[in-house]
Design an enzyme around this catalytic site. Structure first.
Site, PDB file in Angstrom:
ATOM      1  N   GLY A 268       0.840  -1.198   0.000  1.00 45.12           N
ATOM      2  CA  GLY A 268       0.000   0.000   0.000  1.00 45.12           C
ATOM      3  C   GLY A 268       0.869   1.239   0.000  1.00 45.12           C
TER       4      GLY A 268
ATOM      5  N   GLY B 235       7.069   1.838  -2.239  1.00 43.99           N
ATOM      6  CA  GLY B 235       5.696   1.361  -2.107  1.00 43.99           C
ATOM      7  C   GLY B 235       5.608  -0.126  -1.776  1.00 43.99           C
ATOM      8  N   GLY B 236       6.767  -0.747  -1.530  1.00 42.65           N
ATOM      9  CA  GLY B 236       6.753  -2.198  -1.296  1.00 42.65           C
ATOM     10  C   GLY B 236       6.505  -2.593   0.140  1.00 42.65           C
ATOM     11  N   TYR B 237       5.906  -1.719   0.907  1.00 39.61           N
ATOM     12  CA  TYR B 237       5.607  -2.072   2.293  1.00 39.61           C
ATOM     13  C   TYR B 237       4.139  -2.397   2.431  1.00 39.61           C
ATOM     14  CZ  TYR B 237       6.987   2.773   1.494  1.00 39.61           C
ATOM     15  OH  TYR B 237       7.331   3.954   0.913  1.00 39.61           O
ATOM     16  N   PRO B 238       3.758  -3.117   3.490  1.00 42.98           N
ATOM     17  CA  PRO B 238       4.643  -3.573   4.566  1.00 42.98           C
ATOM     18  C   PRO B 238       5.393  -4.865   4.234  1.00 42.98           C
ATOM     19  CG  PRO B 238       2.377  -4.084   5.107  1.00 42.98           C
ATOM     20  CD  PRO B 238       2.333  -3.354   3.796  1.00 42.98           C
TER      21      PRO B 238
END
Ligand SMILES: NC(=O)c1ccc[n+]([C@@H]2O[C@H](COP(=O)([O-])OP(=O)(O)OC[C@H]3O[C@@H](n4cnc5c(N)ncnc54)[C@H](OP(=O)(O)O)[C@@H]3O)[C@@H](O)[C@H]2O)c1
Length: 264
Positions: free
Chosen positions: A101, A155-158
């Protein structure tokens, strides 16, 4: 090279489908007794039968319906594996999902849920099996991670942050328990064919066949080998590390990604 696991007991979380199932099939074929774990009982039942076949009647297979978000389920999972198969020699922390997200809109709940499943799931399972491995002076643990653990995309979290923590956990455990012959490694997945991609295809407009969808994904995501990996290709590496052939490898985070990761 002989990658046998005869008589070993392997506990693989998230193994009714996908990569976990592929590892369970491979390990049973290599002679290990296997405990598979997932939430949906119907899938567990189906996969248990497949694994029994792969083990050619020579290995025991247990199936536990457990949710890796729940500490009590994790305890029950380990107890059942030990009761039905014997002390756990091999633990594969594989259950997971991929939550992504925008940083500014991700809630505390989304972060906590991801970390609870992937990091705490592994911590709790390791805490339960390591004492026995120490006594027997033999153990193998693999944390299944993703390439975001080493190179977090914007944007590669969590998910990538949980995976980086899982890699750090792996390194710490490898250092602390090497003296007990407990070898701990991480496998960093790139894009490998599994139910999660099937679900994405099913959620698409299905203008393409599933095979075309995978070919397309390889193109749009610029996968260096021009294709996604197979679950069996992933399971081959896990089998090597968990067999006696992998006896001097610990503390490594290995990309199984067909060259996708920008870092080694
Ligand atoms: N395939 C890839 O390209 C890829 C890429 C990066 C990372 N990974 C990671 O690799 C691992 C395996 O993924 P996969 O692609 O094989 O997934 P998959 O095909 O969706 O299979 C997931 C398996 O885990 C079980 N599972 C899911 N949540 C669980 C929970 N809370 N407790 C217990 N079991 C649970 C599922 O059964 P139930 O739903 O019935 O519980 C199923 O058996 C995951 O950690 C995933 O994040 C995969």
């Amino acid at each position: 090279m002989d990658c046998r696991m005869d008589g070993r007991v392997a506990l693989i979380t998230g193994s009714s489908r996908g990569l976990g199932r592929a590892m369970a099939l491979k390990f049973a074929d290599a002679g290990a007794h296997v405990c598979i774990v997932g939430r949906r009982e119907n899938l567990l039942k189906e996969t248990k039968g497949e694994i029994e076949k792969a083990g050619k009647g020579k290995v025991k297979v247990a199936a536990v319906s457990a949710d890796m978000w729940q500490p009590a389920d994790i305890e029950r999972m380990v107890k059942t594996a030990e009761k039905e198969l014997g002390p756990v020699d091999i633990l594969i922390n594989n259950a997971g999902s991929s939550q992504r997200g925008d940083f500014l809109t991700l809630t505390d709940e989304a972060w906590t849920s991801d970390i609870e499943l992937k990091l705490f799931g592994a911590i709790r399972a390791c805490r339960l099996v390591i004492p026995g491995m120490q006594k027997r002076k033999w153990g193998r643990i693999i944390n299944v991670l993703n390439t975001g653990a080493k190179a977090t995309p914007g944007g590669g979290y969590p998910t990538a942050v949980s995976r980086a923590a899982g890699m750090s956990l792996m390194k710490g455990l490898a250092g602390e328990f090497a003296k007990d012959n407990i070898l701990v490694n991480g496998l960093l997945v790139g894009r490998i064919e599994s139910d999660q991609w099937l679900r994405r295809w099913e959620a698409s407009n299905k203008e393409k066949t599933y095979d075309e969808f995978l070919v397309d994904m390889a193109k749009t995501q610029k996968l260096p080998m021009g294709r996604v990996g197979t679950a069996e290709e992933f399971a081959n590496m896990a089998c090597f590390l968990c067999s006696d052939a992998g006896s001097y490898i610990t503390g490594c985070a290995i990309n199984v990604d067909g060259g996708l990761s920008p870092v080694v």
